[in-house]
Structure formats: C-alpha cells, structure tokens
Design a protein around this motif. Structure first.
Motif, PDB file in Angstrom:
ATOM      1  N   UNK A   1       0.815  -1.210   0.000  1.00 40.70           N
ATOM      2  CA  UNK A   1       0.000   0.000   0.000  1.00 40.70           C
ATOM      3  C   UNK A   1       0.846   1.254   0.000  1.00 40.70           C
ATOM      4  N   UNK A   2       1.950   1.220   0.732  1.00 41.84           N
ATOM      5  CA  UNK A   2       2.830   2.391   0.742  1.00 41.84           C
ATOM      6  C   UNK A   2       3.432   2.669  -0.615  1.00 41.84           C
ATOM      7  N   UNK A   3       3.821   1.611  -1.317  1.00 40.44           N
ATOM      8  CA  UNK A   3       4.453   1.776  -2.626  1.00 40.44           C
ATOM      9  C   UNK A   3       3.464   2.184  -3.701  1.00 40.44           C
ATOM     10  N   UNK A   4       2.240   1.644  -3.632  1.00 43.02           N
ATOM     11  CA  UNK A   4       1.267   1.872  -4.699  1.00 43.02           C
ATOM     12  C   UNK A   4       0.310   3.017  -4.424  1.00 43.02           C
ATOM     13  N   UNK A   5       0.140   3.352  -3.154  1.00 46.80           N
ATOM     14  CA  UNK A   5      -0.872   4.333  -2.794  1.00 46.80           C
ATOM     15  C   UNK A   5      -2.264   3.744  -2.711  1.00 46.80           C
TER      16      UNK A   5
ATOM     17  N   UNK B   1       8.491  -1.083  -8.945  1.00 50.20           N
ATOM     18  CA  UNK B   1       8.064   0.076  -8.158  1.00 50.20           C
ATOM     19  C   UNK B   1       7.287  -0.322  -6.918  1.00 50.20           C
ATOM     20  N   UNK B   2       6.859  -1.574  -6.844  1.00 51.29           N
ATOM     21  CA  UNK B   2       6.183  -2.051  -5.645  1.00 51.29           C
ATOM     22  C   UNK B   2       7.137  -2.157  -4.463  1.00 51.29           C
ATOM     23  N   UNK B   3       8.431  -1.968  -4.695  1.00 48.90           N
ATOM     24  CA  UNK B   3       9.427  -2.026  -3.622  1.00 48.90           C
ATOM     25  C   UNK B   3       9.816  -0.636  -3.116  1.00 48.90           C
ATOM     26  N   UNK B   4       9.147   0.384  -3.622  1.00 49.49           N
ATOM     27  CA  UNK B   4       9.409   1.736  -3.118  1.00 49.49           C
ATOM     28  C   UNK B   4       8.610   1.978  -1.842  1.00 49.49           C
ATOM     29  N   UNK B   5       8.927   3.069  -1.173  1.00 46.11           N
ATOM     30  CA  UNK B   5       8.243   3.377   0.083  1.00 46.11           C
ATOM     31  C   UNK B   5       7.070   4.338  -0.105  1.00 46.11           C
ATOM     32  N   UNK B   6       6.979   4.938  -1.268  1.00 47.37           N
ATOM     33  CA  UNK B   6       5.874   5.839  -1.581  1.00 47.37           C
ATOM     34  C   UNK B   6       5.649   5.800  -3.081  1.00 47.37           C
ATOM     35  N   UNK B   7       4.437   6.112  -3.552  1.00 45.47           N
ATOM     36  CA  UNK B   7       4.168   6.063  -4.994  1.00 45.47           C
ATOM     37  C   UNK B   7       4.993   7.108  -5.742  1.00 45.47           C
ATOM     38  N   UNK B   8       5.419   6.745  -6.937  1.00 48.38           N
ATOM     39  CA  UNK B   8       6.134   7.697  -7.785  1.00 48.38           C
ATOM     40  C   UNK B   8       5.206   8.337  -8.803  1.00 48.38           C
ATOM     41  N   UNK B   9       3.945   7.917  -8.829  1.00 52.36           N
ATOM     42  CA  UNK B   9       2.933   8.532  -9.681  1.00 52.36           C
ATOM     43  C   UNK B   9       1.578   8.283  -9.052  1.00 52.36           C
ATOM     44  N   UNK B  10       0.649   9.194  -9.289  1.00 49.28           N
ATOM     45  CA  UNK B  10      -0.666   9.099  -8.668  1.00 49.28           C
ATOM     46  C   UNK B  10      -1.644   8.363  -9.586  1.00 49.28           C
TER      47      UNK B  10
END
Length: 560
Positions: A54-58, A122-131
């Motif tokens: 959820x953090x990675x995808x928003x 990108x699912x391994x990021x801590x916040x979404x890189x796009x909305x």
C-alpha cells in the motif's frame, strides 16, 4: 507515470525462483477498489502487505466490506502445510482476484513477497512515484516451498557498528529474498554491541575503540577518530520484534572463549592476569585474531551465565551462537592458573580446555530449552548432543558434524563470505580474500558430495552467507559486498536443485537483468552492477596504503 507500473505485466521473473509456476492468459489489475482480507493466522501478514504494498502503490487495500473490486485473500491452509510444509505457499491470480494460501503465517508471508515481485519493481518503493495508478499483475499459479529450513545471513556489527535503522533495513532486504535467519554477530575483540544491564562496562568501555586500522590488516594507515556504538536492550527488543513480523529468527552471537578482548578490556579479571597485564588492555584496534582469551575460572563462567541470562530474555529463538572459533591458546599454555585448572578438571591439553568451555555452556543452554550453535572449531574435543555447527573453514567440519549426528549450517568461507572481493579488477574496493563472483555464489551447493544420498545429508539443515565488516566502514560498502550476491545465495537456499544438472546461471542472470536489479534500485541498494563498480564505488587508496591490501588470495580457493 511510472514506466513499470503502467505497462502490461510481463513474464514473471522471480528471485528466488519458485518450485513450480504456470502462466495463464490475461491479467489482474490492482486499483483503489482492490480489497485485502485475511483468514485466521494470516492477519499479521495482511498488516505487513497493506503497509508495504500500500505504501508503494498508494492503494488503500481495504477489507472487503470497504471495497468492491477484485480481492486478495490470504489464508493459512492445513492442506498446504501437509503438502509443502509450514513455509510453503500456493498463489493463484486470476483477472478477478488473488488467493494466497500458506502452510503457516510464515508461508503466507513468503507468498506475499512473491506477490509483491509480481507487481513490478516500483512495488518495492516506500511511496508512490505517480498518482492514480492501476497495477497489472500477471495471471499465474505458483506452488512453492523452501529447500532448506535455515536460510541465513550473518552480519558482523562488532568490527564496524551498524546503527539500528541499518539493521532494520537489512531485515527488510533479507525478507524480500525469503531468507529466514539473521545471525547477529554482536561481540568480538573490536567491540561489544549489546547492553547487559548487570555488566554495564561491556558497553560503557567495550563498545568503543580509540582508532581503527584502515582497510586490511596489512595496511599501515589508521583512522584516529575512533569508532563505536551499542544497542540498548530496547533496541534489541525492537529488532527482534521487527524480524518476527517478517518471520525471521534472530540468532545472537556472543563470542567465547576467544574473540573476547572487548569483554576483557571492560572487566580485566576475565583475562589471564598471571601472564598479561589485562588492566592495560583496551578494545582491540586491529584486525585478525587477538591472543587475549578468557581465563578458565568459575568467575568467568558465572559472568557469561549472567550475560546469557539477559541474552535469553531478549532473543526467544531456539539457537544461541557462542563462537568457539580462533581461540589462541598461548596464554593458557603460559598461565600457571590455567594449567592448574586443567589438572583439576582432568584435561589433557588446551584443546580439551576449550571443549570444556563450550560443553559447559551447551549444557547450560540445554537446561533452559535452548541449543548452542558454534563455528566448526567447536568439534575439537567433541560436542554434547543437540549442539549444532556452522561450518566455515570449508566443508570438512560440516561433513564431520553431520556424520556425528549434529545439525549443520554450511557457510564455507571459500564460497559464501561476502566480504571477499567480487572480481579481480584493480578498481574493486578493498579487494580482500578470494574472488567470489555472482556466478560462483550461485553455483554453491550446500550439501557436500560426500554426504549426498546418505542419511547424514539430512543433518544439513541449511546454509548461510556471512558478511564480516573489517573493511565496511560505511553502510554503502555493506550493500556493495552483499548485493547482488545475496540474491544468488537466496536462490541456492530456497529453490530446488535441478537434477542432475547444475543450476542455470544464464536464466538467473536474465531474471536479475530484466527485473531484479530494478527491484534493488527501488529498495535503494547500492549493489555492484554487473558491468563493474560505479565511479563512487571504485577503489581509491590513500597514499601509503599497499595496493594489494595484504596480498589477496589468488586463484581458486581450496575445498571447491
């Protein structure tokens, strides 16, 4: 918009490779309407997945009552337990949702890591890189389980301290690779890192050294700024709890009777006072093996029993690692008190004296429902039932231990010491040890040929990669040495061994290049690129440092 998240799902390029995977047509799309539910026993994994994914995808990933789209369902299933074991799982995605059933909460968690990989790097990021993203997932059916029950990573924080946040980060990294044991090397000659409330000098004095040799022990250069650090007991509780949420067992290591100079510097009476002025000793500033070892007294035994009493309160796992390696016995030979103690105990020589130390604490731990594990030197003089061995000096110790009925974790330095250099080029930073390439680590086979097909092979409970920190003065260096080789090791420890062929390195390398390096990028890992180090990773030697750094070992190591 993120390139990876917006694209159609590609071929599932999973690391480590699953036991069985079948691809189907179509895709599952995760979006703001996707629900996430958990059956009994899987609630903790759902909390983790909701936070991480959820953090990675928003995406909110609400329970079904609050969502109306495709759903993800997590369950613990006795049928999976019977078929695949507690860490096994079955993951099925369809255009309408995903079901993940594990043999236990740990199995569900391993499957959740696979689902995360299927969502893209990108699912391994801590916040979404796009909305406003929709996250396509390939339609698959995966059945998976680990080859070994001990899939370990050892981190040495005694030589160079890693702050708590760095340790927590490494727990996330090893969890992402389905490793399940974190061997925490907490004490050595160069530092004592764990708070012991009944013995406060261990961290007040033992956690700090005034200077440090730069690089290999052959270097003539010193860092005069000093180095230190310690974990409070609440830090340790947090680390252990964080690991448990990721179904990782933390195995503490408290070194004895050698590798103990930091303890002796803190409490000089622990040393052999009749042959050395222990009051003048400090925490060791050099690398190598210190000759200052524990005195074989009742007071020393009571001291370490007090230490271990607090250790057991902090670490609930089955195993406690007690070192037992590289104990230089010159002081015992020179000490009249040690010789008198040997005569009193009816011991023939100093080797038996070391065995006496190890047997005492093996029994002490067994009486409290725990098991001792130690480096393969603890075989010398014999082991009590229940003790286990980490075989580091090659395969021979592990073979002997397994044939004698002891459980074995294979971690030979010739294969899985990640502080050893990754290539032979002049630009490798701190090029110590043998060259151990990504391919070399991937081709490591934990079960020795001498045991294959014999009942003793079942005593090899797993494997471990070790990262010693003498040359890891900054966290980036740990990343560089560990990755990508730790990903290769994780596949060795998790994935089934193809028979009769060797593992397919070309396939592994393809999965790394097409997907897994991007996952490591998203995780912020400063790994060694396949083409060689980045400019900021390259070797830069201060003036006066010998180019060979102690003449790295050339050619292929023994015990191949």
């Amino acid at each position: 918009m993120s390139r990876m998240a917006a694209s159609e799902p590609g071929e599932p390029l999973l690391v480590p490779a699953p036991r069985a995977l079948r691809r189907g047509p179509g895709r599952l799309v995760l979006d703001t309407a996707t629900s996430l539910d958990a059956g009994p026993g899987a609630e903790g994994v759902a909390r983790w997945l909701r936070s991480a994914l959820g953090g990675a995808t928003g995406l909110p990933l609400l329970p079904a009552a609050g969502a109306g789209g495709a759903g993800v369902r997590l369950t613990v299933d006795d049928e999976v337990t019977a078929a695949l074991g507690p860490e096994g799982y079955r993951l099925e995605t369809t255009p309408h949702g995903a079901t993940l059933a594990g043999g236990s909460a740990a199995g569900v968690f391993r499957g959740a890591q696979t689902l995360r990989q299927l969502c893209g790097p990108d699912a391994f990021r801590r916040a979404p890189v796009a909305a406003g993203q929709r996250w396509p997932v390939p339609v698959v059916r995966i059945e998976d389980a680990p080859r070994f029950r001990w899939r370990g990573f050892m981190l040495d924080v005694a030589r160079h301290f890693m702050p708590k946040d760095g340790v927590l980060r490494y727990l996330d990294l090893i969890a992402a690779h389905k490793l399940n044991v974190f061997h925490f090397h907490l004490t050595d000659d160069q530092g004592w890192r764990i708070e012991i409330t009944s013995r406060p000098e261990l961290t007040r004095t033992g956690a700090w050294r005034p200077r440090t040799r730069v690089g290999h022990r052959a270097s003539p250069l010193w860092d005069e700024l000093g180095h230190g650090g310690r974990y409070t007991q609440d830090d340790i509780r947090e680390i252990v709890a964080y690991a448990a949420e990721r179904h990782i067992t933390v195995v503490p290591e408290i070194g004895l009777p050698g590798h103990a100079q930091a303890a002796i510097a803190s409490y000089p009476w622990l040393g052999n006072t009749d042959v050395v002025d222990t009051a003048a000793l400090g925490v060791w500033t050099d690398w190598g093996i210190s000759e200052n070892v524990l005195a074989p007294t009742e007071e020393t035994l009571r001291f370490y029993e007090d230490v271990l009493t607090e250790v057991l309160e902090l670490f609930p796992g089955e195993y406690v690692h007690l070192g037992g390696d590289e104990c230089v016995k010159d002081q015992w030979r020179a000490s009249k008190a040690a010789q008198a103690r040997m005569a009193e105990l009816g011991l023939r020589d100093e080797e038996e004296l070391q065995s006496w130390f190890m047997r005492h604490f093996a029994r002490w731990l067994a009486e409290r429902g725990r098991r001792m594990i130690g480096w393969d030197e603890i075989l010398e003089g014999g082991l009590p039932p229940g003790a286990a061995v980490t075989s580091w000096r090659g395969r021979a110790g592990g073979i002997a231990a397994a044939e004698a009925g002891h459980d074995v974790v294979m971690c030979p330095e010739q294969h899985v010491y990640l502080d050893h250099r990754q290539a032979g080029g002049d630009d490798e930073p701190m090029p110590i040890g043998w060259v151990r390439t990504l391919r070399d680590v991937y081709r490591f086979e934990p079960v020795p040929a001498a045991l294959a097909g014999t009942p003793a092979a079942g005593r090899v409970i797993g494997a471990q990669a070790n990262l010693w920190s003498e040359t890891l003065a900054v966290p980036q260096r740990a990343d560089y040495q560990a990755f990508p080789r730790l990903a290769a090791f994780a596949e060795v420890a998790w994935s089934p061994l193809p028979a009769p062929e060797r593992r397919d390195f070309a396939d592994f390398e393809n999965r790394m290049r097409r997907a897994h390096y991007a996952r490591l990028d998203a995780l912020g890992v400063d790994y060694r690129p396949p083409g060689g180090p980045h400019p900021w990773q390259r070797r830069t030697l201060p003036e006066g440092m010998p180019g060979a750094l102690g003449r790295p070992l050339e050619g292929r190591p023994p015990d191949e």
